[in-house]
Each structure stands twice: as C-alpha cells, then as structure tokens.
Design an enzyme around this catalytic site. Sequence first.
Site, mmCIF file in Angstrom:
data_model
loop_
_atom_site.group_PDB
_atom_site.id
_atom_site.type_symbol
_atom_site.label_atom_id
_atom_site.label_comp_id
_atom_site.label_asym_id
_atom_site.label_seq_id
_atom_site.Cartn_x
_atom_site.Cartn_y
_atom_site.Cartn_z
ATOM 1 N N GLY A 280 1.218 7.309 13.833
ATOM 2 C CA GLY A 280 1.413 6.937 15.247
ATOM 3 C C GLY A 280 2.497 7.799 15.876
ATOM 4 O O GLY A 280 2.324 8.353 16.971
ATOM 5 N N HIS A 281 3.615 7.931 15.161
ATOM 6 C CA HIS A 281 4.687 8.810 15.640
ATOM 7 C C HIS A 281 4.212 10.264 15.714
ATOM 8 O O HIS A 281 4.478 10.965 16.689
ATOM 9 C CB HIS A 281 5.891 8.755 14.687
ATOM 10 C CG HIS A 281 6.533 7.409 14.544
ATOM 11 N ND1 HIS A 281 6.574 6.729 13.346
ATOM 12 C CD2 HIS A 281 7.179 6.620 15.439
ATOM 13 C CE1 HIS A 281 7.225 5.591 13.510
ATOM 14 N NE2 HIS A 281 7.602 5.488 14.768
ATOM 15 N N SER B 144 2.499 0.747 12.080
ATOM 16 C CA SER B 144 3.845 0.293 12.434
ATOM 17 C C SER B 144 4.750 0.500 11.230
ATOM 18 O O SER B 144 4.323 0.297 10.082
ATOM 19 C CB SER B 144 3.813 -1.197 12.793
ATOM 20 O OG SER B 144 5.130 -1.736 12.771
#
Length: 268
Positions: A14-15, A163
């Site tokens: 995600g990052h 996450s």
Amino acid sequence: MVGLVPTMGALHEGHFSLMRAAKSECAPVVVSIFVNPKQFAPSEDFQKYPRAFDADRTALENLGVDYLFAPTPEEMYPRGFRTTVAVEGLSEKLEGRSRPGHFQGVTTVVLKLLEIVQPSLAYFGRKDAQQARIIRQMALDLNLGTHIVVRPILREPDGLALSSRNVYLNADERRAATALYRSLNAARLEVMAGERNPAHLLAALRRVIDAEPAVVLDYAEIVDAETLEPVEILRGECLILLAAKVGKTRLIDNALIEPDNQTFRVTL
Ligand code: AMP
C-alpha cells in the site's frame, strides 16, 4: 517537483503504491517514516506499533526513493513544543469519535512534514479516507501550496486492506478479518441491485459482520465524501466508512461510491 509520501513505516505494498505514483510524477521523492506519538492515545499501541526500519530503508533504496526523512520524536517535538493544528468539524466524527485527539495529532505532524519538506505533491491512501479528507481541508484552509493526492486502497488477494497492523492478527483473526471487505462488498452488491437507502445498505453490511463472532463493529456509516455527514439517500460522492475490532486489533476500511451514468459505481 518535490513529492512527499508520509508514513509510519513497517512498509507494505500500500505504501509502495503511493511511492510509485510519486516517482511517476515527481523528482525528487521524499518518504518520511515517523511513528507519531501525538496521534496515539495513552491506551493505544504506540509502544508496540510495528517498526522495521532496516527493512524499510532497503525497500526504499530498491524503489529508487531519493530521500528518507526519519526524525526522532524529540526532533519533531522538542521540549517546549506547544502547537496543535485542528481541522474542526471533520475531525470529531467517525474515527475521531472513537479516537479523541487522533486527527489533531495527524494534522499537527502532517503540517510539520509539509513545512519541512515543502512538497508540490503529497500522497495519501484512501485506506484512511477521513484522514485524507481532513488533510486536504487543512492544505486548502492554510494555503499550503501542496496538492494532496489520494490513491486507491491496496488489498490482499482475499480483500483484506493492507495495513501495518495486520501483523497483529493470528491465523484465525486473519481469516475473520476478511469480513470487513466482505461486508463492504455486500453493500456494493446491494447498490448494483438498485438499493439507494443507506440504512438498507448498512443492514446488508452488518449481516456479514454479525456472522463473524471474532469481529466486533465499532461503527459503519455512509457519509457525504465532502462533509463526512451521514446521507439519507445516495447522492453525489459518498463513502462507506467502517471500523471494527478483530480480537484486540482495530482495523478500518471503506468503499467509495461515485455517481456513474444514472447509477453508482462502488470501489472497494
Ligand atoms: P501509515 O503508515 O499507516 O500511516 O500509512 C501511510 C500512508 O499509506 C497513508 O496515506 C495511508 O492511507 C496509506 N496506506 C496505508 N495502507 C494502505 C493501503 N492498503 N492502500 C493504499 N494506501 C495505504
């Protein structure tokens, strides 16, 4: 054009998706890693929040990120630090109701990061949709001159949103945690079948969560994407926002509802 991707580290795809977007639009690209004590309540997981600095640094080198900014809490908040930034009205509801003071911590640190790095573009994930909305408002209200870019949610193959906190889940909880995605998907299917009443959409969502005893819903709301106020009927851009505890781990997720040719498109 300087691009900034603020993170708390323990980096995942995600990052990395934010960094790749930044790399395609900006040079140099700056990534910050700072586990911000001000956005954690005393009862929360600041001490045990996952930290993986060496692996993160290697990943950033491999991605071709130009600068890593990783200040210490003492550098960001030296003795005598007194200022808090608050975006009123958007910060107290939803996540802000469950985590009082959280968004004041976020906006205070993000304003500092934007002032230090002075980026033209700063990249955030829709995973934290309320946060992105609040930061966009702050940038507008304070004439920051940084354009806030909001990017899609990256998910595991079974739908769980990536996450840093997913590492807290044991195997059973990890399986149960897909209920967040499945519940949003149930609401999406209702929208596709023509349902426009948020109460009915949320009922469909709750049925999925309630069938998973390990998952306890904190809140689920359908709100206007600008005001974050609950809507009575789908109109314009809306968000389905939810938070739930899976065992002791608190997770959030959301779906974006957009008008699309007399109907609505729901993006998870
Ligand atoms: P964090 O390190 O959790 O503070 O996240 C840093 C940035 O990455 C924030 O803008 C998040 O919204 C974004 N982010 C976190 N998880 C995801 C994800 N699964 N997909 C896209 N962006 C994400």
